[in-house]
Structures are given as C-alpha cells and as structure tokens.
Design a protein around this motif. Structure first.
Motif, short mmCIF file in Angstrom:
data_model
loop_
_atom_site.label_atom_id
_atom_site.label_comp_id
_atom_site.label_asym_id
_atom_site.label_seq_id
_atom_site.Cartn_x
_atom_site.Cartn_y
_atom_site.Cartn_z
N PRO A 177 -8.30 -2.40 28.41
CA PRO A 177 -9.49 -1.79 27.80
C PRO A 177 -9.25 -1.25 26.39
N SER A 178 -8.08 -0.71 26.12
CA SER A 178 -7.84 -0.08 24.81
C SER A 178 -7.06 -0.98 23.86
N VAL A 179 -7.20 -2.30 24.01
CA VAL A 179 -6.36 -3.23 23.26
C VAL A 179 -6.55 -3.10 21.75
N GLU A 180 -7.77 -2.86 21.28
CA GLU A 180 -7.99 -2.76 19.83
C GLU A 180 -7.24 -1.58 19.24
N THR A 181 -7.29 -0.45 19.94
CA THR A 181 -6.56 0.73 19.47
C THR A 181 -5.06 0.47 19.48
N ILE A 182 -4.57 -0.15 20.55
CA ILE A 182 -3.14 -0.45 20.65
C ILE A 182 -2.69 -1.36 19.52
N ARG A 183 -3.42 -2.45 19.28
CA ARG A 183 -3.03 -3.40 18.23
C ARG A 183 -3.02 -2.73 16.87
N GLU A 184 -4.04 -1.95 16.55
CA GLU A 184 -4.11 -1.31 15.24
C GLU A 184 -2.92 -0.36 15.03
N ARG A 185 -2.66 0.47 16.02
CA ARG A 185 -1.58 1.45 15.87
C ARG A 185 -0.21 0.78 15.91
N PHE A 186 -0.07 -0.26 16.73
CA PHE A 186 1.21 -0.95 16.82
C PHE A 186 1.52 -1.69 15.53
N GLN A 187 0.52 -2.26 14.89
CA GLN A 187 0.74 -2.97 13.64
C GLN A 187 1.20 -2.00 12.56
N ARG A 188 0.61 -0.81 12.52
CA ARG A 188 1.06 0.20 11.56
C ARG A 188 2.51 0.59 11.83
N ARG A 189 2.86 0.68 13.11
CA ARG A 189 4.24 1.02 13.47
C ARG A 189 5.21 -0.07 13.03
N ARG A 190 4.84 -1.33 13.19
CA ARG A 190 5.68 -2.44 12.75
C ARG A 190 5.99 -2.36 11.27
N GLU A 191 4.99 -1.96 10.51
CA GLU A 191 5.13 -1.96 9.05
C GLU A 191 5.73 -0.66 8.52
N GLY A 192 5.89 0.34 9.37
CA GLY A 192 6.36 1.65 8.93
C GLY A 192 7.87 1.77 8.97
N GLY A 193 8.34 3.03 9.00
CA GLY A 193 9.77 3.31 9.04
C GLY A 193 10.27 3.93 7.76
N THR A 194 11.47 4.50 7.84
CA THR A 194 12.08 5.10 6.66
C THR A 194 12.57 4.01 5.71
N ARG A 195 12.96 4.42 4.51
CA ARG A 195 13.46 3.45 3.54
C ARG A 195 14.73 2.78 4.06
N LEU A 196 15.61 3.58 4.70
CA LEU A 196 16.84 3.00 5.26
C LEU A 196 16.52 2.01 6.35
N ASP A 197 15.57 2.36 7.21
CA ASP A 197 15.17 1.48 8.29
C ASP A 197 14.63 0.16 7.75
N LYS A 198 13.80 0.24 6.72
CA LYS A 198 13.24 -0.97 6.12
C LYS A 198 14.33 -1.83 5.47
N THR A 199 15.30 -1.16 4.83
CA THR A 199 16.40 -1.89 4.19
C THR A 199 17.21 -2.66 5.22
N ILE A 200 17.55 -2.00 6.33
CA ILE A 200 18.33 -2.67 7.38
C ILE A 200 17.54 -3.82 7.98
N ARG A 201 16.25 -3.60 8.23
CA ARG A 201 15.43 -4.67 8.79
C ARG A 201 15.38 -5.88 7.86
N ARG A 202 15.24 -5.61 6.56
CA ARG A 202 15.20 -6.70 5.59
C ARG A 202 16.54 -7.42 5.53
#
Length: 352
Positions: free
Chosen positions: A267-292
């Motif tokens: 039932p709450s799939v739209e809310t989950i997708r929106e918030r999860f996508q923001r989480r995927r793109e977030g993180g600290t600078r160090l976290d983003k550097t390691i992911r890259r």
C-alpha cells in the motif's frame, strides 16, 4: 593470492553492529522475512510470467557477519580459475612476498566487505560451494535482517510493506535464474573469462597499481575514477561490457518488477520508493567517495538505466514480447541497446 581467513576475520572485526532489537523482535523479523520472501516469489512469477517449476523456498536470513562469511565463500568459487592460473606461476614469486601479499589482500577484501555488509539489504548468491552430495546449487536468496530493519527505521516507513518491497526485488533475481536455465552458466562463463584475461606479469601489475592509485586520488577529488576501470586489461574491457549489459538488465528488471507489482500488494509503495531513492543518493562525502571508488555508483546507474530499458520494451511489445530476451545469450541486449531500446526491439522482438 588471498588469505580468506584473514578476510573474514578483518570484515567481522570492522563491520559496524546492527540496530538494537530485542530477542523477540529479531525472531519476529526473521520469521516475517522468510514468509514474505515466499509470498513475493508468487507475485513475481505471476507478473513476470516466468516459471522454472521450482516450489517457492524461504530466503536465508543472515546478520552482517553472516553476510561477510557467505560472500567470502562466493568469492572463493568465483576466483578459483584465477587462483589456479596464478598458482602455475608461484615459482616466480618469493615465498615471503606471496605470504605477506596474501594476508594484505585478505585485509583489503575484509575491509571492503565490512563497508558493504552494513549497506546490502539482500542478494541472490549465484556462486556457492558444491553441497555435500556434490550437486552444484542453483543459488541462494539471502536477506540481511539488521540492514533491512535499519533502513525501514531511517526511512520511517511501514515495516511489513518495506520488507515485502525488498523481497519483490530480490525474488525477481531468484526467478530470473531459476526460470532461465542457461543464464547462470552464461554469467559464470563471462566472469571466468574476465578473470583469466588478467595480465599477471610483474610490470603489468605495477602499471595497474599505479592506475589504481590514480583512481583513488581522482575519486577523493570528486572525479569519476574507480578501481574497476583502473585495473582491467584491454581484453577485459570487452568482456566487462557484456557483463555490465546483463547485470544492468537483471537489476533493471528487478526494479521494474518491484515497482510494477508494488501498488497491488504494498500500500505505501510510492512513499517507500521516494524515500529509498533519496537514501540511495545520499550519504556523507566519505561514503560517496568510497562508493564511487568501488564502482557502486555504476551499480546505482544500472538500476535506473536497466529499469528504463525494461519499461520501454514492455510498453512497446508487452511482457511476452520482452520475455523473448531470455531465449538465449544472443537475445540479451548489448550496452548500446540498453541505451536505445528500439534497437533491441528491432533486432529481437520485432524479428521474432
């Protein structure tokens, strides 16, 4: 080449503890994830119209150290051809260099696994050691319970909805490999060919190490450098294109199915997708550097590009037309066709 015991010990020592839960909460979470994984498989098979005939099996539920141990076992299976190749050249390497090098590599692998073990929600383990009866297992669906609980708390979403949503994506991968008999062997062969195309002479390895150092520096500066591009040989680039194409298809298909099935059962799939996508793109600078640096940003793009490809093809020719993609390795899309779905439609779907 790699001290696997050191890799496990390092990973387990470095991985962060999971969220605090009571024993009863942990028990209920494990039970619900197992039940939802079986429920999700039925939804996926019905929507995707793929059926390998196997009865739905509950997922294997692990904690973070358990995920590390499972992936080390998988790495040992994947890297076996390369280890055999390097063993043939063992006489060219001083014993002390080999011993120190394997332990150092083990520490590095363990550190990477510790980083990933706190982030991965689940995976379909394609490469498993043979079982005691000598039968090669098809694969195993694994869900990392503490990471799922941590994510649903961070996102502040309905726990059952989120758990079923995650199961829909991961179960899609199980359905892909259990319904398409040749797919597992195709991926295994591409991985083996990629590894065996490595340049193993000392001068080439030193050149690769310099490239890796440059990639680290570039990633720290915010560039696009990553270790995967830095250490591969020219022959490996062509193979990697095929691996990237099939993995983009599989991940995109997983994302497409989870979002297509979601509205009817989550039932709450739209809310989950929106918030999860923001989480995927977030993180600290160090976290983003390691992911890259580890190429994880490439995987994030695979989700988006693969889902866009699947959506375009299904919109044009329907699910049954899209499923012609599973006919043989020759009907898989190339990297260029994923970027331009109409090229694949013209070559495969329309021709059929």
């Amino acid at each position: 080449m790699i001290d696997w015991d050191m890799a496990v010990a390092t990973g387990v020592r470095l991985v962060r503890p999971g969220p605090q839960v009571t024993r009863e909460e942990a028990r209920q979470t494990v039970a619900e994830l197992r039940a939802l994984s079986q429920e999700a498989e039925g939804h996926v098979r019905e929507f995707a119209r793929l059926d390998g005939g196997a009865a739905p099996q509950p997922a294997t539920i692990v904690d973070r150290p358990g995920w590390i141990r499972a992936n080390v076992e998988g790495f040992r299976v994947v890297l076996e051809p390369l280890v055999d190749k390097m063993s043939a050249k063992r006489d060219q390497t001083p014993a002390i260099v080999a011993a120190v090098g394997s332990r150092l590599t083990g520490v590095e692998v363990g550190a990477v696994l510790a980083f990933l073990a706190a982030r991965v929600l689940g995976q379909y383990e394609l490469f498993l050691p043979p079982d005691p009866d000598g039968v090669a297992p098809t694969g195993r669906l694994t869900l990392v319970a503490p990471n799922i609980v941590n994510a649903e708390r961070e996102l502040d979403v309905n726990p059952r909805d989120f758990r079923l949503w995650v199961c829909l994506h991961e179960e899609t991968h199980r359905v892909q490999f259990t319904s398409v008999p040749w797919l597992r062997e195709y991926v295994r062969t591409q991985m083996t060919d990629f590894l065996l195309a490595s340049d193993l002479d000392l001068s080439t390895l030193l050149e690769r190490l310099r490239g890796a150092a440059d990639a680290v520096a570039d990633a720290v500066r915010g560039g696009e450098g990553n270790l995967i591009d830095a250490i591969q040989s020219p022959d490996q680039k062509e193979i990697l294109d095929r691996i990237t194409a099939v993995m983009t298809l599989l991940e995109g298909h997983g994302d497409y199915v989870m979002d297509a099935v979601g509205p009817s059962v989550v039932p709450s799939v739209e809310t989950i997708r929106e918030r999860f996508q923001r989480r995927r793109e977030g993180g600290t600078r160090l976290d983003k550097t390691i992911r890259r640096l580890l190429g994880l940003d490439i995987k994030m793009r695979q989700y988006a590009e693969g889902a866009a490809f699947v959506r375009s093809v299904v919109d044009e020719v329907g699910i049954d037309g899209f499923n012609k993609i599973w006919t043989s390795p020759e009907t898989l899309p190339t990297k260029d066709e994923i970027a331009d779905p109409r090229r694949w439609i013209g070559r495969v779907a329309a021709a059929a």
